[in-house]
Design a protein around this motif. Sequence first.
Motif, short mmCIF file in Angstrom:
data_model
loop_
_atom_site.label_atom_id
_atom_site.label_comp_id
_atom_site.label_asym_id
_atom_site.label_seq_id
_atom_site.Cartn_x
_atom_site.Cartn_y
_atom_site.Cartn_z
N GLU A 107 -13.80 -7.72 -10.59
CA GLU A 107 -12.67 -7.15 -9.84
C GLU A 107 -13.05 -5.75 -9.36
O GLU A 107 -13.51 -4.92 -10.14
CB GLU A 107 -11.43 -7.10 -10.72
CG GLU A 107 -10.20 -6.76 -9.94
CD GLU A 107 -8.95 -6.83 -10.80
OE1 GLU A 107 -8.42 -7.94 -10.99
OE2 GLU A 107 -8.51 -5.77 -11.28
N LEU A 108 -12.84 -5.55 -8.04
CA LEU A 108 -13.20 -4.27 -7.41
C LEU A 108 -11.95 -3.65 -6.80
O LEU A 108 -11.26 -4.30 -6.01
CB LEU A 108 -14.24 -4.56 -6.31
CG LEU A 108 -14.76 -3.39 -5.49
CD1 LEU A 108 -15.61 -2.45 -6.35
CD2 LEU A 108 -15.60 -3.91 -4.31
N LYS A 109 -11.64 -2.42 -7.18
CA LYS A 109 -10.51 -1.70 -6.58
C LYS A 109 -11.06 -0.71 -5.56
O LYS A 109 -11.90 0.13 -5.91
CB LYS A 109 -9.70 -0.95 -7.63
CG LYS A 109 -8.88 -1.85 -8.53
CD LYS A 109 -7.91 -1.01 -9.36
CE LYS A 109 -7.33 -1.72 -10.57
NZ LYS A 109 -6.74 -2.98 -10.43
N CYS A 110 -10.61 -0.84 -4.32
CA CYS A 110 -11.15 0.00 -3.24
C CYS A 110 -10.02 0.72 -2.50
O CYS A 110 -8.88 0.24 -2.47
CB CYS A 110 -11.86 -0.83 -2.18
SG CYS A 110 -12.71 -2.24 -2.76
N HIS A 111 -10.39 1.83 -1.90
CA HIS A 111 -9.43 2.58 -1.08
C HIS A 111 -10.08 3.02 0.22
O HIS A 111 -11.29 3.26 0.26
CB HIS A 111 -8.95 3.85 -1.79
CG HIS A 111 -8.46 3.63 -3.18
ND1 HIS A 111 -7.29 2.97 -3.45
CD2 HIS A 111 -9.00 3.97 -4.38
CE1 HIS A 111 -7.12 2.92 -4.77
NE2 HIS A 111 -8.14 3.51 -5.34
N ILE A 112 -9.24 3.17 1.24
CA ILE A 112 -9.68 3.83 2.47
C ILE A 112 -8.92 5.16 2.55
O ILE A 112 -7.69 5.18 2.42
CB ILE A 112 -9.38 2.96 3.71
CG1 ILE A 112 -10.25 1.70 3.70
CG2 ILE A 112 -9.61 3.76 5.00
CD1 ILE A 112 -9.95 0.71 4.82
N HIS A 113 -9.67 6.25 2.71
CA HIS A 113 -9.06 7.58 2.90
C HIS A 113 -9.48 8.09 4.28
O HIS A 113 -10.55 7.72 4.78
CB HIS A 113 -9.58 8.59 1.87
CG HIS A 113 -9.63 8.08 0.46
ND1 HIS A 113 -8.51 7.91 -0.31
CD2 HIS A 113 -10.69 7.73 -0.34
CE1 HIS A 113 -8.87 7.48 -1.53
NE2 HIS A 113 -10.19 7.35 -1.56
N PHE A 114 -8.65 8.96 4.85
CA PHE A 114 -9.02 9.61 6.12
C PHE A 114 -8.94 11.12 5.93
O PHE A 114 -7.95 11.62 5.39
CB PHE A 114 -8.07 9.18 7.25
CG PHE A 114 -8.10 7.68 7.53
CD1 PHE A 114 -9.22 7.10 8.11
CD2 PHE A 114 -7.01 6.88 7.21
CE1 PHE A 114 -9.26 5.72 8.35
CE2 PHE A 114 -7.04 5.51 7.46
CZ PHE A 114 -8.17 4.93 8.03
#
Length: 272
Positions: A191-198
């Motif tokens: 299980e991989l938890k990912c985020h996109i930030h700007f």
Amino acid sequence: MGKANRKSKTMADLADRHALYQESVQNSEFELDFIDEIFKEQRGRPALSMREDFCGTAISAVEWVERGKDRTAIAVDFDAEVLGWGEKHNMSRLTPEQRGRLEVLEADVLEVETAKVDVIQAYNFSYWFFQERATMLHYFRQVRKALVDDGILFLDIFGGSECYQTQKEKRKLDGFKYIWEQAEFNAVTNELKCHIHFHFPDKSKYKKAFSYTWRVWGARELREILIDAGFSETVIYRQKFDPKTDEALDEYIATDDAEDYACWLGYLIAKP
Ligand SMILES: C[S@@+](CC[C@H](N)C(=O)[O-])C[C@H]1O[C@@H](n2cnc3c(N)ncnc32)[C@H](O)[C@@H]1O
């Protein structure tokens, strides 16, 4: 609102996360060119009907109907908010005739029943939301049922040792920075938890604009599940690398050959 309040708005406060996502993550022109080219090569005819699963803002379905009067699209997503954004910012540019060739469905891709189409595309790894093998098998069976006999399912896929670790990757774009964060990885469950930030030039940050929890699936297992779901053949198109610099290129080749790559991107297609 007072003057001080107006002044205090940062670039991040004013940012539109869906617009930034389209600009940084999606390249629907390239992806549709790839679908058109591979479908023609594999099936000897042009693809005319396309279903976009996990469509989000449905930009790909919109561009599909813009590509020709004989083309139809179905766009499926279960989130009313993102579909509403797509309606306002993407579908609105279509003529009534083009809009008439696009059906947008607020529905779960695991349950939706649609007319049979030439192509189903599920991009940006969204099918990796499905963590159990039984759920993935069910999804692939549903998709198989919704394809014509000479249809093709297009999925994207990535692999390599870097998938199995936490990391951050930054890219500079016009007026902002895109940050892909693999924040947590469970080495037992994959299980991989990912985020996109700007990030913006005024130093403001839009943190966790998007967050996903995926299972990192292996290409071999996915291909086996596709066969179990009734597909007869699968092909991996792997990104090419510059032999001198090792830099990833915007070219994809049909191959199972992959060296000990840290990260490779590709497409997985499945034929009924
Ligand atoms: C990462 S976005 C993908 C957007 C677009 N397909 C792309 O290529 O960038 C994932 C989308 O999948 C949708 N989604 C997740 N699970 C879904 C499901 N079971 N049925 C329909 N939509 C789903 C979410 O609402 C979200 O809009």
